[in-house]
Structure formats: C-alpha cells, structure tokens
Design a protein around this motif. Sequence first.
Motif, PDB file in Angstrom:
ATOM      1  N   LEU A  34       0.778  -1.237   0.000  1.00 56.53           N
ATOM      2  CA  LEU A  34       0.000   0.000   0.000  1.00 56.53           C
ATOM      3  C   LEU A  34       0.809   1.286   0.000  1.00 56.53           C
ATOM      4  O   LEU A  34       0.371   2.294  -0.556  1.00 56.53           O
ATOM      5  CB  LEU A  34      -0.937   0.004   1.215  1.00 56.53           C
ATOM      6  CG  LEU A  34      -1.939  -1.136   1.289  1.00 56.53           C
ATOM      7  CD1 LEU A  34      -2.660  -1.118   2.621  1.00 56.53           C
ATOM      8  CD2 LEU A  34      -2.917  -1.058   0.135  1.00 56.53           C
ATOM      9  N   GLN A  35       1.957   1.285   0.647  1.00 58.68           N
ATOM     10  CA  GLN A  35       2.732   2.518   0.820  1.00 58.68           C
ATOM     11  C   GLN A  35       3.542   2.839  -0.426  1.00 58.68           C
ATOM     12  O   GLN A  35       4.429   2.085  -0.812  1.00 58.68           O
ATOM     13  CB  GLN A  35       3.662   2.386   2.027  1.00 58.68           C
ATOM     14  CG  GLN A  35       4.412   3.636   2.373  1.00 58.68           C
ATOM     15  CD  GLN A  35       3.501   4.746   2.858  1.00 58.68           C
ATOM     16  OE1 GLN A  35       2.613   4.525   3.662  1.00 58.68           O
ATOM     17  NE2 GLN A  35       3.717   5.935   2.357  1.00 58.68           N
ATOM     18  N   VAL A  36       3.250   3.970  -1.051  1.00 56.70           N
ATOM     19  CA  VAL A  36       3.994   4.428  -2.222  1.00 56.70           C
ATOM     20  C   VAL A  36       5.180   5.263  -1.738  1.00 56.70           C
ATOM     21  O   VAL A  36       5.014   6.159  -0.919  1.00 56.70           O
ATOM     22  CB  VAL A  36       3.082   5.258  -3.156  1.00 56.70           C
ATOM     23  CG1 VAL A  36       3.875   5.843  -4.309  1.00 56.70           C
ATOM     24  CG2 VAL A  36       1.929   4.401  -3.665  1.00 56.70           C
TER      25      VAL A  36
ATOM     26  N   GLY B  66       7.823   6.494  -7.020  1.00 56.19           N
ATOM     27  CA  GLY B  66       6.377   6.408  -6.921  1.00 56.19           C
ATOM     28  C   GLY B  66       5.813   4.996  -6.954  1.00 56.19           C
ATOM     29  O   GLY B  66       4.647   4.798  -7.263  1.00 56.19           O
ATOM     30  N   ARG B  67       6.632   4.029  -6.615  1.00 53.50           N
ATOM     31  CA  ARG B  67       6.189   2.626  -6.577  1.00 53.50           C
ATOM     32  C   ARG B  67       6.005   2.190  -5.131  1.00 53.50           C
ATOM     33  O   ARG B  67       6.599   2.741  -4.223  1.00 53.50           O
ATOM     34  CB  ARG B  67       7.229   1.709  -7.207  1.00 53.50           C
ATOM     35  CG  ARG B  67       7.464   1.894  -8.666  1.00 53.50           C
ATOM     36  CD  ARG B  67       8.510   0.864  -9.121  1.00 53.50           C
ATOM     37  NE  ARG B  67       8.721   0.906 -10.530  1.00 53.50           N
ATOM     38  CZ  ARG B  67       9.847   1.326 -11.106  1.00 53.50           C
ATOM     39  NH1 ARG B  67      10.863   1.726 -10.361  1.00 53.50           N
ATOM     40  NH2 ARG B  67       9.972   1.329 -12.407  1.00 53.50           N
ATOM     41  N   THR B  68       5.237   1.137  -4.965  1.00 54.73           N
ATOM     42  CA  THR B  68       5.188   0.467  -3.673  1.00 54.73           C
ATOM     43  C   THR B  68       6.384  -0.474  -3.608  1.00 54.73           C
ATOM     44  O   THR B  68       7.053  -0.730  -4.623  1.00 54.73           O
ATOM     45  CB  THR B  68       3.898  -0.364  -3.502  1.00 54.73           C
ATOM     46  OG1 THR B  68       3.902  -1.424  -4.464  1.00 54.73           O
ATOM     47  CG2 THR B  68       2.650   0.495  -3.662  1.00 54.73           C
TER      48      THR B  68
ATOM     49  N   THR C 235      18.393  -2.241  -2.757  1.00 55.03           N
ATOM     50  CA  THR C 235      17.992  -0.887  -3.138  1.00 55.03           C
ATOM     51  C   THR C 235      16.640  -0.548  -2.538  1.00 55.03           C
ATOM     52  O   THR C 235      16.433   0.558  -2.025  1.00 55.03           O
ATOM     53  CB  THR C 235      17.947  -0.761  -4.675  1.00 55.03           C
ATOM     54  OG1 THR C 235      19.240  -1.082  -5.205  1.00 55.03           O
ATOM     55  CG2 THR C 235      17.543   0.634  -5.112  1.00 55.03           C
ATOM     56  N   VAL C 236      15.725  -1.501  -2.585  1.00 56.15           N
ATOM     57  CA  VAL C 236      14.389  -1.289  -2.014  1.00 56.15           C
ATOM     58  C   VAL C 236      14.503  -1.115  -0.505  1.00 56.15           C
ATOM     59  O   VAL C 236      13.870  -0.225   0.077  1.00 56.15           O
ATOM     60  CB  VAL C 236      13.434  -2.442  -2.378  1.00 56.15           C
ATOM     61  CG1 VAL C 236      12.081  -2.258  -1.711  1.00 56.15           C
ATOM     62  CG2 VAL C 236      13.275  -2.546  -3.890  1.00 56.15           C
ATOM     63  N   TRP C 237      15.342  -1.924   0.137  1.00 54.47           N
ATOM     64  CA  TRP C 237      15.512  -1.793   1.590  1.00 54.47           C
ATOM     65  C   TRP C 237      16.051  -0.414   1.950  1.00 54.47           C
ATOM     66  O   TRP C 237      15.607   0.208   2.903  1.00 54.47           O
ATOM     67  CB  TRP C 237      16.413  -2.881   2.163  1.00 54.47           C
ATOM     68  CG  TRP C 237      16.673  -2.618   3.611  1.00 54.47           C
ATOM     69  CD1 TRP C 237      17.852  -2.221   4.178  1.00 54.47           C
ATOM     70  CD2 TRP C 237      15.719  -2.655   4.667  1.00 54.47           C
ATOM     71  NE1 TRP C 237      17.677  -2.021   5.523  1.00 54.47           N
ATOM     72  CE2 TRP C 237      16.363  -2.283   5.853  1.00 54.47           C
ATOM     73  CE3 TRP C 237      14.361  -2.968   4.731  1.00 54.47           C
ATOM     74  CZ2 TRP C 237      15.713  -2.220   7.073  1.00 54.47           C
ATOM     75  CZ3 TRP C 237      13.715  -2.906   5.948  1.00 54.47           C
ATOM     76  CH2 TRP C 237      14.386  -2.526   7.108  1.00 54.47           C
ATOM     77  N   ARG C 238      17.011   0.080   1.190  1.00 55.55           N
ATOM     78  CA  ARG C 238      17.554   1.411   1.477  1.00 55.55           C
ATOM     79  C   ARG C 238      16.463   2.478   1.384  1.00 55.55           C
ATOM     80  O   ARG C 238      16.440   3.411   2.180  1.00 55.55           O
ATOM     81  CB  ARG C 238      18.700   1.736   0.527  1.00 55.55           C
ATOM     82  CG  ARG C 238      19.958   1.001   0.875  1.00 55.55           C
ATOM     83  CD  ARG C 238      21.102   1.403  -0.018  1.00 55.55           C
ATOM     84  NE  ARG C 238      22.292   0.643   0.303  1.00 55.55           N
ATOM     85  CZ  ARG C 238      23.264   0.428  -0.543  1.00 55.55           C
ATOM     86  NH1 ARG C 238      23.221   0.923  -1.758  1.00 55.55           N
ATOM     87  NH2 ARG C 238      24.316  -0.284  -0.174  1.00 55.55           N
ATOM     88  N   ALA C 239      15.569   2.334   0.420  1.00 54.84           N
ATOM     89  CA  ALA C 239      14.462   3.286   0.281  1.00 54.84           C
ATOM     90  C   ALA C 239      13.512   3.180   1.473  1.00 54.84           C
ATOM     91  O   ALA C 239      13.059   4.195   2.011  1.00 54.84           O
ATOM     92  CB  ALA C 239      13.713   3.030  -1.021  1.00 54.84           C
ATOM     93  N   VAL C 240      13.210   1.959   1.905  1.00 51.52           N
ATOM     94  CA  VAL C 240      12.355   1.745   3.080  1.00 51.52           C
ATOM     95  C   VAL C 240      13.030   2.316   4.315  1.00 51.52           C
ATOM     96  O   VAL C 240      12.406   3.031   5.106  1.00 51.52           O
ATOM     97  CB  VAL C 240      12.039   0.241   3.276  1.00 51.52           C
ATOM     98  CG1 VAL C 240      11.370  -0.017   4.613  1.00 51.52           C
ATOM     99  CG2 VAL C 240      11.184  -0.276   2.130  1.00 51.52           C
TER     100      VAL C 240
END
Length: 64
Positions: free
Chosen positions: A25-27, A33-35, A48-53
């Motif tokens: 759900l979280q963009v 602009g992706r979940t 990369t996704v973890w760093r963004a989180v």
Amino acid sequence: MRHTEFWVRMEEALGTGYARSWSQLQVLTELEGRTVDEALAAGIPPKTVWRAVWEHLQLPARER
C-alpha cells in the motif's frame, strides 16, 4: 541481499502482520512512486528497495 533477508528486515521494522500490507500500500517517492511490491516486481534489487524503506521510515543507522 536476498529477498528472504529483505522480508526478515521488513518484519523486524514493521511487525510480522503489518510488513506485507505496508509493502503493498505505501507508495515511496524513493522508489519513483512505486510500492515495495511494485519495485521488487519491476526487478529493483532488494538491497535498493531496503535502502528506500530504511530512509522513508527513518530507521536507525544500525539497521541499514
């Protein structure tokens, strides 16, 4: 980082039940602009996704 390690970190940060729904759900602007789920499905590496989180949640440096 493998997907399994990514999900372990997500569950540690957000809780077992909430991590999966949050990822759907979280963009995140950090992911263009992706979940989380969309980013992983698009082939963005889990690290990369973890760093963004990590950045989005403002987690402690030790969890990076």
